[in-house]
Design a protein around this motif. Structure first.
Motif, mmCIF file in Angstrom:
data_model
loop_
_atom_site.group_PDB
_atom_site.id
_atom_site.type_symbol
_atom_site.label_atom_id
_atom_site.label_comp_id
_atom_site.label_asym_id
_atom_site.label_seq_id
_atom_site.Cartn_x
_atom_site.Cartn_y
_atom_site.Cartn_z
ATOM 1 N N GLY A 28 -8.581 5.292 -1.997
ATOM 2 C CA GLY A 28 -7.873 5.036 -0.792
ATOM 3 C C GLY A 28 -7.502 6.118 0.070
ATOM 4 O O GLY A 28 -7.902 6.404 1.246
ATOM 5 N N ASN B 124 -7.580 6.560 -9.453
ATOM 6 C CA ASN B 124 -7.110 5.031 -9.397
ATOM 7 C C ASN B 124 -5.776 4.963 -10.032
ATOM 8 O O ASN B 124 -5.323 3.774 -10.021
ATOM 9 C CB ASN B 124 -7.993 3.849 -9.528
ATOM 10 C CG ASN B 124 -8.933 3.938 -8.156
ATOM 11 O OD1 ASN B 124 -8.228 3.816 -7.134
ATOM 12 N ND2 ASN B 124 -10.022 3.798 -8.245
ATOM 13 N N HIS B 339 -6.952 -9.707 -1.141
ATOM 14 C CA HIS B 339 -5.443 -9.126 -1.236
ATOM 15 C C HIS B 339 -4.850 -9.126 -2.584
ATOM 16 O O HIS B 339 -4.525 -7.757 -2.947
ATOM 17 C CB HIS B 339 -4.529 -9.983 -0.283
ATOM 18 C CG HIS B 339 -4.802 -9.636 1.161
ATOM 19 N ND1 HIS B 339 -3.762 -9.558 2.004
ATOM 20 C CD2 HIS B 339 -6.048 -9.535 1.921
ATOM 21 C CE1 HIS B 339 -4.269 -9.346 3.185
ATOM 22 N NE2 HIS B 339 -5.602 -9.407 3.328
ATOM 23 N N ASN B 342 -6.310 -6.007 -4.607
ATOM 24 C CA ASN B 342 -5.727 -4.829 -4.164
ATOM 25 C C ASN B 342 -4.331 -4.518 -4.536
ATOM 26 O O ASN B 342 -3.717 -3.535 -4.092
ATOM 27 C CB ASN B 342 -6.133 -4.753 -2.679
ATOM 28 C CG ASN B 342 -7.527 -4.303 -2.516
ATOM 29 O OD1 ASN B 342 -7.779 -3.222 -2.629
ATOM 30 N ND2 ASN B 342 -8.532 -5.387 -1.990
ATOM 31 N N THR B 343 -3.522 -5.779 -5.070
ATOM 32 C CA THR B 343 -2.144 -5.328 -5.092
ATOM 33 C C THR B 343 -1.817 -5.979 -6.577
ATOM 34 O O THR B 343 -0.780 -5.311 -6.899
ATOM 35 C CB THR B 343 -1.574 -6.453 -4.321
ATOM 36 O OG1 THR B 343 -1.984 -7.732 -4.146
ATOM 37 C CG2 THR B 343 -1.643 -5.966 -2.759
ATOM 38 N N THR B 352 -4.354 -1.434 -10.276
ATOM 39 C CA THR B 352 -4.972 -2.419 -9.854
ATOM 40 C C THR B 352 -6.200 -2.743 -10.718
ATOM 41 O O THR B 352 -6.763 -1.693 -11.043
ATOM 42 C CB THR B 352 -5.293 -2.522 -8.576
ATOM 43 O OG1 THR B 352 -6.340 -1.644 -8.161
ATOM 44 C CG2 THR B 352 -4.195 -2.675 -7.565
ATOM 45 N N LEU B 382 -7.081 -5.127 4.931
ATOM 46 C CA LEU B 382 -5.895 -5.585 4.393
ATOM 47 C C LEU B 382 -4.934 -5.850 5.628
ATOM 48 O O LEU B 382 -5.303 -5.783 6.850
ATOM 49 C CB LEU B 382 -5.367 -4.709 3.452
ATOM 50 C CG LEU B 382 -6.187 -4.590 2.135
ATOM 51 C CD1 LEU B 382 -5.457 -3.634 1.521
ATOM 52 C CD2 LEU B 382 -6.496 -5.827 1.345
ATOM 53 N N CYS B 388 -10.366 -2.117 2.043
ATOM 54 C CA CYS B 388 -10.084 -2.365 0.792
ATOM 55 C C CYS B 388 -10.726 -1.768 -0.393
ATOM 56 O O CYS B 388 -11.944 -1.340 -0.134
ATOM 57 C CB CYS B 388 -10.472 -4.032 0.676
ATOM 58 S SG CYS B 388 -10.262 -5.217 1.725
ATOM 59 N N ILE B 389 -10.046 -1.135 -1.283
ATOM 60 C CA ILE B 389 -10.644 -0.487 -2.143
ATOM 61 C C ILE B 389 -11.391 -1.320 -3.360
ATOM 62 O O ILE B 389 -12.572 -1.142 -3.897
ATOM 63 C CB ILE B 389 -9.488 0.389 -2.935
ATOM 64 C CG1 ILE B 389 -8.724 1.364 -1.704
ATOM 65 C CG2 ILE B 389 -10.114 1.343 -3.820
ATOM 66 C CD1 ILE B 389 -9.588 2.139 -1.173
ATOM 67 N N PHE B 390 -10.659 -2.349 -3.565
ATOM 68 C CA PHE B 390 -11.400 -3.032 -4.820
ATOM 69 C C PHE B 390 -11.393 -4.791 -4.052
ATOM 70 O O PHE B 390 -10.629 -4.916 -3.047
ATOM 71 C CB PHE B 390 -10.475 -3.536 -6.072
ATOM 72 C CG PHE B 390 -10.522 -2.193 -6.717
ATOM 73 C CD1 PHE B 390 -11.740 -1.785 -7.519
ATOM 74 C CD2 PHE B 390 -9.382 -1.407 -6.842
ATOM 75 C CE1 PHE B 390 -11.727 -0.838 -8.011
ATOM 76 C CE2 PHE B 390 -9.655 -0.179 -7.497
ATOM 77 C CZ PHE B 390 -10.806 0.135 -8.421
#
Lengths: 51, 761
Positions: A28, B124, B339, B342-343, B352, B382, B388-390
Motif C-alpha cells: 500500500g 504486509n 473489500h 483487504n480488510t 490480511t 476500494l 486494492c492490495i489483495f
C-alpha cells in the motif's frame, strides 16, 4: 480550531501514497518496506519499448 | 589459595572444588573414559594450576574452564576434553541466543517500525500494532528455539553464516507454505471453518463471501499465500444459481402483474420446473433456443388470465431483467469479495490473508460474467478509490481461449490489460509456454497452471504421476542458496564454484528433508481446515488422528537462489544483460541446479523443484554479510541488495523486449516458481495497445508468469489516483502541504464524496 483555519490546513502533513510491486504482490505505501527493498525500488530504471 | 570465583554475571561466589570434580565426572561418564577418583585427580590438578598461574583474587569461570580443558588433555582424557569443549561451545551458543533473543524482543517492543528494519521484514505486517508485535516476538522465540534444537550443526552454521537462507524459519516446526484451494470441491455439500458449519452456498453473494472465508480459514493453517486456482469456474456456479433464482422471481413478478394476482410463485415454479424437465435444460444465462417458449407455454396453461397477452415479449423482458439483476448482484458480490480480502484479519489481526485468485479460461457465460465483474471491482478500487492490495489477480492466458482476437475470451484478456494498466493487477500466467502446455488438457481446468502468492507454482508430480495438477497442492518449504557468496569464494575459478554449488545443493536438500520429517509427523488434527476439510489432495481419505506423511508428498520441496547477475559478474566479469556469453553461463548454472532437483526427485520419489526466490526480506541479508567479508566490490556487493533470482539488475538500462527475451529461458528451468516484470512509465502503461504488446512478447518468449510495473500514486486528500510527481495534478499541493485555499471550494463541488471535503461549508 475554527472552520476557516481547518480549511486552510486541509492536507497539511499528509503524504502521497505510492503503491509499488514489492516481489509479486503490492504494498500500500512504502513506509513498511525494509531498507534493502526501498533502495532497490529507488534504483529501478524504466524499460523502453524500442526493439 | 583460591577462595572465590567470579561468575559470568559478575557475582563473586565461594570456590568449590567438588563442583569442578562433578562437572569433570559428568563429561567422563559421557565418554566412558574414567571414574570418580580420576575426576578428583584432574580437579586437584586444576586447583594447583590455578593457584600457580592466577594472580587475581577471584578468577573467572572462563579461566577455570580453560584450565579444566588443558588438564583433561594433560592426563590423557582426550575424548573427554573434546566432549567438554563441545559442551562449553553449545552452552555459549545457547547463552548468546538467549541474549540476542532478549535484544530482539527489546527492539520489537521499544522501537518504532519506522526506525527498525527488523520490524519491516515483511511489508504486509504492521509491526507497530499490539498483535503485529506479539507475532514478531513469537517468531523471534520460535527462531531461537528452532536453531538451537532442530537444525543439524552444519545446517545451522550455513544458515548463520549466510550461505543458505531457510525461509519462514519461525514456522519451521509448525506447518507448510501454501495451497491452491479448489473452492468447488470445498463448497459442494458445505464445509466447516473449525468455528462453525456452513451450508453449500446458493447465490453469487454467498459464493464470494465463502470464498473469502475459505482463504481466511486456510491462512490460519499455513504460513504462505492462499490461492484459488479456479476463481472463474467456482464463481460461475454461484452466478448460475443467482440467475436461476432471479429468472424465477422476475417471471413471477411479471406474471402476477399481468394476471393481477398475488402469491403466484409456487405455480410459476411448477411451470418452470415442468419446462426444464421437458427441455432437459435449466434457466441459465445461455439462452437455449426454444426454452423460453416452453416456459411461456407452461405459464399459459396455468394462468388462463394471460390469454391475449404477448408472452414472447414477456419472456424477453424476463431475460433482460434477469441478466441485469444478476450482473448487478455479481458486481456487488465481487466488490464485497475484494473489500473483504483487504480488510478481514488473519494472524490475530496483524495482517490480511495473503490471497491470490486465478481466472481467465472459463468460457461459460456465467464464468465470463464473474470475470467481467471482478475486473470491474478491481478497476473501481476500494471505498475512496484506493488500489486494492489483495487479492493478487492472475489472468491465465491461453491461445484458442483468450489470446487471439477470434478467441471467446479475448475481450476479457483486453479488459485485463486495461485494468492492469491502471491497478497493476492482473498479472499474467502463460499456459502456452511449453513446460506448462505439456500438462494442459482442454476441459480440465485442474491441468492449467496457476500461481499463488508472489510466484509459487506446483504442477509436475513424481510422487504420483497421475496427479500432475495444480489443484489442492502447494509448496511444503523452501530454502535459498547465496550464489554470490559461492562465486566470491571461488575467485573466478569456475570448477571450484560448481563444487561449492553441489555441496550446498546437497546440504539444502538434506535440510528440506529434515524439515519434511517434522512436517510429516503432524496429524490431520493439527490442520483442522487444510487437512480436516479435505483442501489438501487426498487428505479427505485420512482420519483425524492419522499422520499426514504420505499426502504431504504431493507438495514440493524447493531450492531457491538469489543474485544470478552478481554471481555472473563475480565469476566472468559481466552479467547476463551485458553479454550473450554471460547469458549462456547463467543458463548453465541454473540448468545445473534444475538437473540436481530432477535427480533428487527421482531418487527420493518426492517433488524437489527449483525456485526463483521472491526474496523480500532476503534481498539485503546476504549482501550485508558478504560486504563485511569481501568489502564493496563494483557491480557485486556495492549496493544494498542482491538482484532478485535470475533478473537483469533493476538499475541496468535495457529495453523491455530485451529484458523479457533474456529472462524467458529461466522460467522453463525454475519449475517451483518464477516471475518477470518490466518497468513502464505511467503514460506508456496507460496505452493499452503498448501494454498488450509487452504481454504478448512475454507469451512469445516463453515467460511463465509476468507483470508490468508502473507508478500508481494516490493523494489521499483529494483522492487523485495516477502518477504524482512533486505536485498533485488535481489539487496542486505538494507532499505534506495543504491544498491552496482557492482550490478547496472548487474541489468540494467536484468531489463531494471525498471525506476530506465533507464538513466543509
Amino acid at each position: 480550531m475554527s472552520e476557516k483555519t481547518l480549511n486552510e490546513k486541509l492536507g497539511q502533513g499528509v503524504g502521497f501514497e505510492r503503491i509499488r510491486r514489492i516481489t509479486g504482490y503490492l504494498v500500500g505505501t512504502m513506509d513498511k518496506w525494509n531498507d534493502a527493498k526501498r533502495s532497490e525500488e529507488r534504483d529501478r530504471v524504466k524499460h523502453s519499448l524500442s526493439m | 589459595m583460591i577462595l572465590s570465583v567470579t561468575k559470568r554475571d559478575g557475582r563473586v561466589v565461594l570456590y568449590d572444588a567438588n563442583k569442578i570434580a562433578a562437572a569433570i565426572l559428568k563429561a567422563m561418564e559421557a565418554t566412558g573414559e574414567g571414574d570418580a577418583s580420576d575426576a578428583a585427580r584432574v580437579a586437584n590438578a586444576v586447583q594447583r594450576t590455578l593457584e600457580k598461574n592466577v594472580t587475581e583474587d577471584a578468577p573467572g569461570i572462563e579461566t577455570i574452564q580453560d584450565t579444566v580443558e588443558a588438564q583433561l588433555m594433560n592426563h590423557g582424557f582426550n575424548a573427554t576434553a573434546k566432549a567438554y569443549i563441545l559442551y562449553r561451545a553449545n552452552r555459549t551458543r545457547a547463552r548468546e541466543a538467549n541474549t540476542s533473543l532478549m535484544h530482539t524482543i527489546d527492539e520489537i517492543t521499544q522501537v518504532d517500525a519506522k526506525a527498525s528494519d527488523l520490524k519491516r521484514d515483511n511489508a504486509n505486517i504492521d509491526g507497530n500494532t499490539a498483535m503485529g508485535s506479539m507475532l514478531q516476538i513469537g517468531a523471534a522465540g520460535a527462531k531461537a528455539y528452532n536453531e538451537m534444537y532442530l537444525l543439524r550443526a552444519e545446517h545451522a552454521k550455513a544458515f548463520r553464516e549466510g550461505y543458505i537462507y531457510i525461509h519462514d524459519f519461525d514456522f519451521y516446526s509448525l506447518t507448510t507454505t501454501c495451497t491452491q484451494i479448489d473452492i468447488l470441491k470445498l463448497f459442494h455439500g458445505g464445509f466447516s471453518t473449525g468455528h462453525g458449519y456452513l451450508r453449500e452456498p446458493q447465490s453469487i453473494q454467498s459464493y464470494a463471501a465463502l470464498a473469502a472465508i475459505a482463504i481466511q480459514s486456510n491462512q490460519n493453517d499455513q504460513h504462505g499465500g492462499q490461492s484459488i486456482p479456479n476463481f472463474d469456474y467456482g464463481m460461475a456456479e454461484g452466478v448460475g444459481k443467482t440467475y436461476h433464482r432471479t429468472y424465477l422471481h422476475t417471471l413471477t413478478d411479471i406474471v402476477e402483474d399481468l394476471a393481477d394476482k398475488e402469491d403466484a410463485i409456487l405455480t410459476v415454479e411448477q411451470a418452470l420446473s415442468e419446462a426444464e424437465r421437458t427441455m432437459g435444460e435449466t434457466a441459465s444465462l445461455e439462452n437455449k433456443p426454444g426454452f423460453d417458449e416452453a416456459v411461456a407455454d407452461e405459464i399459459a396453461a396455468r394462468f388462463p388470465e394471460l390469454a391475449g397477452h404477448d408472452l414472447a415479449a414477456m419472456m424477453s423482458r424476463v431475460r433482460k431483467r434477469s441478466f441485469k439483476l444478476t450482473d448487478h448482484e455479481t458486481f456487488q458480490a465481487m466488490e464485497g469479495f475484494v473489500h473483504n480480502l483487504n480488510t478481514m484479519h488473519s494472524r490475530a489481526g496483524a495482517q490480511t490473508p495473503f490471497s491470490s485468485i486465478n481466472y481467465g479460461t472459463d468460457t461459460s457465460p456465467e464464468g465470463r460474467m464473474a470475470m467481467r465483474n471482478i475486473l470491474k471491482a478491481l478497476d473501481a478500487g476500494l471505498g475512496h478509490g484506493e488500489t486494492c492490495i489483495f487479492p493478487i489477480h492472475i489472468f491465465k492466458v491461453k491461445e484458442g481461449v483468450n489470446y487471439n482476437p477470434e478467441d471467446p475470451n479475448y475481450d476479457l484478456f483486453r479488459l485485463s490489460c486495461k485494468v492492469s494498466a491502471k491497478r497493476l493487477f492482473p498479472n499474467f500466467v502463460f499456459l502456452d509456454a511449453p513446460y506448462n502446455l505439456q500438462y494442459y488438457k482442454p476441459g480440465h481446468p485442474e491441468s492449467e497452471v496457476a500461481t499463488m502468492g508472489c510466484r509459487t507454482r506446483v504442477m509436475g508430480n513424481v510422487y504420483d504421476p497421475d496427479r500432475q495438477i495444480s489443484y489442492s497442492r502447494g509448496n511444503l518449504s523452501f530454502s535459498s542458496i547465496n550464489l554470490v557468496r559461492l562465486a566470491l569464494e571461488s575467485d573466478g575459478n569456475e570448477e571450484l564454484f560448481y563444487d561449492k554449488l553441489d555441496h550446498y545443493l546437497e546440504l539444502v536438500s538434506q535440510q528440506l528433508l529434515d524439515r519434511f520429517e517434522i512436517q510429516a509427523s503432524k496429524h490431520v488434527y493439527n490442520f483442522p481446515f487444510l487437512m480436516g476439510q479435505g483442501i489438501w489432495l487426498d487428505s479427505d481419505k485420512l482420519a483425524l488422528t492419522d499422520t499426514i506423511r504420505e499426502v504431504l508428498k504431493h507438495g514440493t520441496l524447493s531450492i531457491g537462489f538469489i543474485g544470478l547477475a552478481e554471481t555472473l559478474t563475480a565469476l566472468y566479469g559481466k552479467h547476463h544483460g551485458e553479454s550473450e556469453e554471460a547469458q549462456k553461463k547463467g543458463l548453465e548454472i541454473i540448468g545445473h541446479m534444475r538437473d540436481f532437483c530432477d535427480r533428487k526427485s527421482k531418487e527420493m520419489k518426492m517433488n524437489f523443484t527449483l525456485l526463483a526466490t521472491p526474496a523480500e526480506g532476503l534481498s539485503g541479508k546476504f549482501i550485508r554479510q558478504d560486504q563485511q567479508r569481501f568489502g564493496k566490490l563494483k557491480g557485486i556487493t556495492d549496493r544494498e541488495y542482491y538482484t532478485n533470482s535470475f533478473h537483469i539488475p533493476v538499475w541496468f538500462p535495457i529495453s523491455a523486449y530485451e529484458k523479457i527475451r533474456l529472462e524467458g529461458p529461466y522460467h522453463a528451468l525454475c519449475n517451483a516458481g518464477h516471475i518477470s516484470y518490466v518497468e513502464m512509465d505511467g503514460d506508456t502503461a496507460r496505452n493499452v495497445e503498448a501494454f498488450e504488446q509487452v504481454v504478448r512478447w512475454m507469451h512469445d518468449c516463453g515467460v511463465g508468469y509476468g507483470s508490468i510495473n508502473h507508478p500508481v500514486d494516490r493523494d489521499p486528500v483529494c483522492g487523485y489516483v495516477g502518477v504524482i510527481g512533486d505536485v498533485c495534478p488535481r489539487c496542486g499541493r505538494r507532499e505534506g502541504q495543504s491544498i491552496p485555499p482557492e482550490m478547496v471550494a472548487k474541489l468540494k463541488k467536484m468531489y463531494p464524496e471525498m471525506p476530506a471535503f465533507q464538513g466543509i461549508r
